[in-house]
Design a protein around this motif. Structure first.
Motif, mmCIF file in Angstrom:
data_model
loop_
_atom_site.group_PDB
_atom_site.id
_atom_site.type_symbol
_atom_site.label_atom_id
_atom_site.label_comp_id
_atom_site.label_asym_id
_atom_site.label_seq_id
_atom_site.Cartn_x
_atom_site.Cartn_y
_atom_site.Cartn_z
ATOM 1 N N SER A 350 6.622 0.646 -0.066
ATOM 2 C CA SER A 350 5.784 -0.156 0.823
ATOM 3 C C SER A 350 4.357 -0.300 0.319
ATOM 4 O O SER A 350 3.726 -1.323 0.511
ATOM 5 N N GLN A 351 3.817 0.716 -0.353
ATOM 6 C CA GLN A 351 2.422 0.640 -0.766
ATOM 7 C C GLN A 351 2.252 0.297 -2.240
ATOM 8 O O GLN A 351 1.173 -0.040 -2.677
ATOM 9 N N GLY A 352 3.308 0.452 -3.032
ATOM 10 C CA GLY A 352 3.244 0.033 -4.430
ATOM 11 C C GLY A 352 2.443 0.969 -5.305
ATOM 12 O O GLY A 352 1.951 0.565 -6.347
ATOM 13 N N HIS A 353 2.246 2.247 -4.945
ATOM 14 C CA HIS A 353 1.539 3.179 -5.807
ATOM 15 C C HIS A 353 2.190 4.548 -5.672
ATOM 16 O O HIS A 353 2.836 4.856 -4.675
ATOM 17 N N ALA A 354 2.033 5.378 -6.674
ATOM 18 C CA ALA A 354 2.591 6.724 -6.634
ATOM 19 C C ALA A 354 1.737 7.594 -5.727
ATOM 20 O O ALA A 354 0.514 7.631 -5.854
ATOM 21 N N ASP A 366 2.943 3.662 8.325
ATOM 22 C CA ASP A 366 2.821 2.202 8.274
ATOM 23 C C ASP A 366 2.356 1.631 9.606
ATOM 24 O O ASP A 366 1.616 0.643 9.652
ATOM 25 N N PHE A 367 2.785 2.236 10.724
ATOM 26 C CA PHE A 367 2.399 1.729 12.041
ATOM 27 C C PHE A 367 0.897 1.888 12.283
ATOM 28 O O PHE A 367 0.303 1.134 13.056
ATOM 29 N N LYS A 374 -5.796 -5.832 6.322
ATOM 30 C CA LYS A 374 -4.836 -5.739 5.219
ATOM 31 C C LYS A 374 -5.511 -5.347 3.912
ATOM 32 O O LYS A 374 -4.937 -4.611 3.094
ATOM 33 N N SER A 375 -6.729 -5.814 3.691
ATOM 34 C CA SER A 375 -7.420 -5.520 2.428
ATOM 35 C C SER A 375 -7.804 -4.043 2.314
ATOM 36 O O SER A 375 -7.967 -3.519 1.208
ATOM 37 N N ARG A 376 -7.931 -3.351 3.453
ATOM 38 C CA ARG A 376 -8.360 -1.944 3.433
ATOM 39 C C ARG A 376 -7.197 -0.953 3.373
ATOM 40 O O ARG A 376 -7.408 0.236 3.152
ATOM 41 N N ARG A 377 -5.986 -1.417 3.602
ATOM 42 C CA ARG A 377 -4.859 -0.504 3.749
ATOM 43 C C ARG A 377 -4.613 0.357 2.514
ATOM 44 O O ARG A 377 -4.426 1.579 2.650
#
Length: 723
Positions: A350-354, A366-367, A374-377
């Motif tokens: 979901s976040q695309g990073h290790a 995620d909730f 969205k830019s800060r997540r």
């Protein structure tokens, strides 16, 4: 036809068909060590049947038309057999008993030529009423008889097969409620519904091995909802069945006995889909070691997409084929498993990073991230992971401490944290003093099952604390750049680290009482759920309020000179900053099960007979002599009131129906009277016209000539009146 000869067409009266093969999980997986990613197999196979059911013959009484008397000795009346006597019939049958006007009528004993006997009531030559059949091999039937066949309630014993059936019959077949024993020591039996000599409906089947099935049946097979317990194998299946095997949704347990103090759970468990007795479809398997698999199954093996969670809480989502994981993940700082290559193979989808916490300990928040821009997540997630990573050692220690509460000490001291212990952790850390109840904090994590027995893995604890921190401090720290990280740091520094492991409350605060108290927890949990539903509390959260808790004690008549309302409020607010100040007690505050249970334990202290009475004894006395009896008495009264209301409604419905019926009858009577009156008027008018015609046809000449004139004058007069 030959009279008195037994009917050779026999019926199957014990089973009619061989017992179906019992599906059995005969090989429970070994849990002496954690299964590796290359060895995640649990086997399922068929068990041989416990026994095959034997059959016996049914004898029918010959029809009255075939009875021909050869010799009679006894009382007579009007040259007919009447009173007591003995009759010898053609074919060798003998009847000794009461006669009435030449017929077998009353109590008597009928013996066939081959020795088969019937002793009981007769009506007009036919066995009718209560009687007993006895066959040569020792088999017998005693009970209700109708037209010479078993009909009503009776007991059948088969001497050859040792079968004993006691229950209802319908036209010679077992039908209705009944219990049947298949062996002499009565270890093999069935108690339940019957239809046409077959097990049909709801029933309990106990097998000679000690295995027990309780549930629905169809055509002598387990079919529908039911539970099967395999005593020798230590297994249990609850779910739907089809033609004797598991088919549909179900839960299967493998009970594993482990030495005291083990860090593992006590059983393997599968919950999900079954097809023809095999795990097939979607399902979850929880190992006794604490590992878990959720995903697709095919013929008892993991096959398809699934998520595997290891004992240390780390989880991976992979493709499985033939029970093997296709891509083995790399081990993290705490993971024992090594992949085929030295490179990391898993990235958070979901976040695309290790994750800095490792591939198996990622935060499930995620909730929470959805509430942020969205830019800060990505930055928010990364920063809060850094804060969690800094406190991993303390959090592991806290997890180990609270998960062991209520358990005997063990060398590894590693248990699964329960929801009850998690609630205790939050209360010890005084998180509830920030304006949120434990029930509200429970609802922060979506799709959580709020039960004191729900297990919480270490990663879930991390995510839950992050959620609690954000809910508690986000308004005060919303101006911060990394609000999640700041909130979690604040929670750890101000609440968790200073207060954790300082256990308070009435349950875990005393080692000597926790064992006794835990023995009553399951019953109290059921009562808590029942009271929550009776009070119509909010949805499925099963949360009472303090006000409803007070009303419960009042309804159960538990308040007295010792346990006064003030004392009860002090028990409820025992963990407030100033327990004696009742203003701290908010009556609308929700009460979780932990708080409910600890209030009961606190009341046990208040109601002690003597100050020197030991806490375990006072707890036992409070529950066994006060709370449980009062609750059962109140439930009984509530049921009686409810039954009386139902009876009143039923009587009212009957009265209304009778009133409507009377009104309908009255209306019909009025219509009939109106119809009768109309017919009488028509009949009178017709008679008047007939009399006028008779008058007009008089033999007098003057009448003949004057009748038309008079009639004409009458018509003119009538017309003039209208004008």
């Amino acid at each position: 036809m030959a009279e008195g000869v037994k009917n050779k067409q026999s019926e199957r009266t014990t089973g009619d068909t061989p017992e179906p093969k019992e599906v059995d999980e005969c090989c429970a997986p070994s849990v002496s060590e954690s299964p590796g990613v290359d060895r995640l197999v649990e086997s399922t196979s068929l068990m041989s049947p416990d026994e095959l059911v034997q059959n016996e013959e049914i004898y029918e009484f010959p029809p009255a038309s075939n009875i021909i008397v050869q010799r009679y000795e006894g009382e007579t009346y009007n040259d007919k057999m009447h009173g007591e006597g003995v009759a010898h019939f053609q074919g060798g049958q003998v009847y000794k008993g009461v006669f009435s006007e030449g017929l077998l009528h009353g109590l008597g004993l009928y013996t066939w030529s081959d020795g088969v006997k019937y002793e009981g009531e007769f009506v007009a030559n036919v066995p009718m009423g209560h009687g007993k059949y006895t066959w040569l091999n020792g088999s017998s039937y005693e009970g209700d008889v109708y037209n010479a066949i078993r009909h009503g309630t009776g007991t059948y014993r088969c001497a050859d097969t040792l079968v004993l059936y006691r229950g209802q019959w319908h036209r010679g077949k077992r039908q209705g409620k009944g219990v049947i024993y298949y062996n002499q020591d009565q270890t093999s039996w069935y108690d339940g519904d019957w239809l046409g000599n077959k097990r049909e409906g709801w029933g309990v089947r106990s097998y000679p091995s000690g295995n027990v099935y309780e549930g629905e049946w169809r055509d002598n097979s387990r079919h529908g909802a039911g539970t099967m317990r395999w005593l020798t194998l230590g297994e249990q299946h609850t779910g739907t069945w089809r033609n004797g095997v598991q088919h549909g949704q179900g839960s299967h347990f493998w009970f594993v006995k482990r030495p005291p103090g083990s860090q593992y759970l006590q059983r393997n468990q599968y919950e999900g889909d079954f097809v023809l007795g095999e795990r097939h479809g979607r399902g979850s398997f929880s190992y006794a070691s604490g590992e878990q698999y959720r995903g697709d199954w095919k013929k008892n093996e993991k096959h398809g997409k699934g998520k595997f969670t290891f004992t240390n809480g780390r989880s991976v989502e992979r493709e499985f084929v033939d029970d093997h994981m296709l891509e083995v993940p790399q081990s993290g700082p705490d993971g024992p498993h090594q992949p085929p290559s030295g490179k990391p193979t898993y990235r958070m989808p979901s976040q695309g990073h290790a994750s800095i916490l490792g591939p198996y300990m990622e935060l499930d928040i995620d909730f929470l991230l959805e509430e942020l821009p969205k830019s800060r997540r990505p930055s928010e997630l990364k920063q809060v992971e850094f804060v969690v990573f800094r406190h991993v050692t303390e959090l592991r220690s806290i997890y180990s401490f609270y998960s062991s509460l209520g358990h005997a000490g063990s060398p590894d001291n590693l248990f699964l944290l329960s929801r009850l212990q998690y609630w205790r952790l939050l209360r010890d850390c005084k998180v509830h003093r920030h304006g949120s109840t434990l029930a509200q904090l429970d609802r922060l994590v979506p799709e959580e099952i709020v039960s004191p027995y729900t297990g919480i893995l270490l990663p879930r604890l991390f995510s839950s604390l992050v959620s609690v921190a954000y809910h508690t401090y986000h308004q005060a720290l919303e101006s911060q750049t990394n609000v999640l990280a700041e909130c979690f740091s604040r929670l750890m520094q101000d609440d968790v680290l200073p207060n954790a492991k300082n256990v308070k409350g009435f349950l875990f605060g005393s080692v000597e009482r926790v064992g006794v108290a835990m023995s009553y927890m399951e019953t109290c949990w059921k009562i808590y759920q029942a009271i929550s539903e009776d009070r119509h509390t909010a949805s499925a959260d099963h949360a009472l309020t303090c006000r409803q808790l007070l009303l419960m004690f009042k309804d159960l008549n538990l308040l007295d000179t010792k346990l006064t309302t003030r004392k009860l409020l002090e028990v409820i607010g025992a963990e407030n900053p100033d327990p004696s100040n009742l203003s701290y007690c908010n009556l609308e505050q929700e009460v979780t099960f932990l708080e409910f249970f600890e209030v009961l334990l606190g009341c046990a202290d208040v109601t002690r007979d003597e100050e020197a009475e030991e806490p375990p004894r006072s707890i036992h006395r409070f529950f066994s002599q006060l709370f449980f009896p009062a609750y059962e008495h109140r439930r009984r009264l509530d049921r009686e009131v409810l039954d009386e209301r139902r009876r009143q409604k039923a009587r009212l419905r009957v009265a209304l129906a009778e009133a409507r019926e009377k009104a309908r009858h009255r209306e019909e009577e009025l219509k009939a009277e109106e119809e009768k009156r109309r017919r009488e008027e028509e009949s009178g008018l017709a008679q008047s016209e007939a009399e006028e015609e008779v008058d007009g046809s008089s033999p007098l000449g003057s009448s003949t000539s004057l009748a038309p004139t008079a009639k004409r004058e009458k018509q003119l007069t009538s017309k003039g009146g209208l004008d």
